[in-house]
Design a protein around this motif. Structure first.
Motif, mmCIF file in Angstrom:
data_model
loop_
_atom_site.group_PDB
_atom_site.id
_atom_site.type_symbol
_atom_site.label_atom_id
_atom_site.label_comp_id
_atom_site.label_asym_id
_atom_site.label_seq_id
_atom_site.Cartn_x
_atom_site.Cartn_y
_atom_site.Cartn_z
ATOM 1 N N HIS A 100 1.609 -2.286 -8.420
ATOM 2 C CA HIS A 100 0.506 -3.187 -8.739
ATOM 3 C C HIS A 100 -0.695 -2.478 -9.358
ATOM 4 O O HIS A 100 -1.734 -3.104 -9.545
ATOM 5 N N GLN A 155 0.854 -1.186 0.000
ATOM 6 C CA GLN A 155 0.000 0.000 0.000
ATOM 7 C C GLN A 155 0.891 1.238 0.000
ATOM 8 O O GLN A 155 1.778 1.372 0.819
ATOM 9 N N VAL A 156 0.624 2.156 -0.913
ATOM 10 C CA VAL A 156 1.407 3.375 -1.006
ATOM 11 C C VAL A 156 0.919 4.382 0.027
ATOM 12 O O VAL A 156 -0.291 4.569 0.208
ATOM 13 N N TYR A 214 -1.405 10.960 -4.983
ATOM 14 C CA TYR A 214 -1.466 10.481 -3.608
ATOM 15 C C TYR A 214 -1.196 11.648 -2.669
ATOM 16 O O TYR A 214 -0.351 12.516 -2.962
ATOM 17 N N GLY A 235 5.997 2.133 0.218
ATOM 18 C CA GLY A 235 5.201 1.144 -0.501
ATOM 19 C C GLY A 235 5.891 0.752 -1.797
ATOM 20 O O GLY A 235 6.991 1.200 -2.106
ATOM 21 N N SER A 236 5.206 -0.078 -2.552
ATOM 22 C CA SER A 236 5.768 -0.557 -3.816
ATOM 23 C C SER A 236 5.510 0.464 -4.916
ATOM 24 O O SER A 236 4.450 0.492 -5.523
ATOM 25 N N ILE A 237 6.503 1.308 -5.165
ATOM 26 C CA ILE A 237 6.374 2.417 -6.103
ATOM 27 C C ILE A 237 7.329 2.222 -7.268
ATOM 28 O O ILE A 237 8.522 2.016 -7.064
ATOM 29 N N LYS A 269 3.409 6.129 -9.714
ATOM 30 C CA LYS A 269 2.892 4.899 -10.303
ATOM 31 C C LYS A 269 3.207 3.740 -9.357
ATOM 32 O O LYS A 269 4.358 3.324 -9.251
ATOM 33 N N PRO A 270 2.182 3.214 -8.661
ATOM 34 C CA PRO A 270 2.414 2.055 -7.791
ATOM 35 C C PRO A 270 2.699 0.809 -8.631
ATOM 36 O O PRO A 270 2.237 0.688 -9.772
ATOM 37 N N LYS A 310 12.895 8.760 -1.901
ATOM 38 C CA LYS A 310 11.465 8.985 -2.130
ATOM 39 C C LYS A 310 10.907 9.977 -1.113
ATOM 40 O O LYS A 310 9.884 9.728 -0.461
#
Length: 121
Positions: free
Chosen positions: A103, A1-2, A110, A26-28, A100-101, A76
């Protein structure tokens, strides 16, 4: 989750300084523009400063020469150095990132949860 998380707000006397930080986690995949907004009681949220991924900056007229936006792409993070603070700078400050996440696969805005900055006269 971002997530975007701000820190560094607080109470300061007029003429003082504060530095706000915003950490993206998160996964960015990638982060594009980053910016700071603020919202004072009874007023609309307004853009304070923005910075592109390449470091191009933009400032609201009300903060030019007093505030400096910066970012650390590796960490980041984005920052807002605020000098010569005035009572009219009192507001909740929000960081925003276009990113851009991993997933999701598309660019989206955001926002952080906000941090209070209060400048006493």
């Amino acid at each position: 989750q971002v997530q975007l998380v701000e820190s560094g707000g607080g109470l300061v006397q007029a003429g003082g300084s504060l530095t706000l930080s915003c950490a993206a986690s998160g996964s960015i995949v990638s982060i594009s523009d980053m910016s700071w907004y603020r919202q004072a009681p009874g007023k609309q949220r307004e853009l304070v400063a923005a910075i592109s991924s390449g470091g191009i900056t933009h400032y609201a007229d009300s903060v030019k020469g007093r505030f400096t936006i910066s970012r650390d792409n590796d960490k980041k993070m984005e920052y807002l150095q605020m000098n010569s603070l005035k009572p009219e700078d009192t507001a909740v400050y929000y960081c925003k990132a276009v990113l851009k996440p991993l997933h999701v696969g598309r660019w989206s805005d955001y926002w952080g949860q906000g941090t209070q900055v209060t400048v006493s006269s």
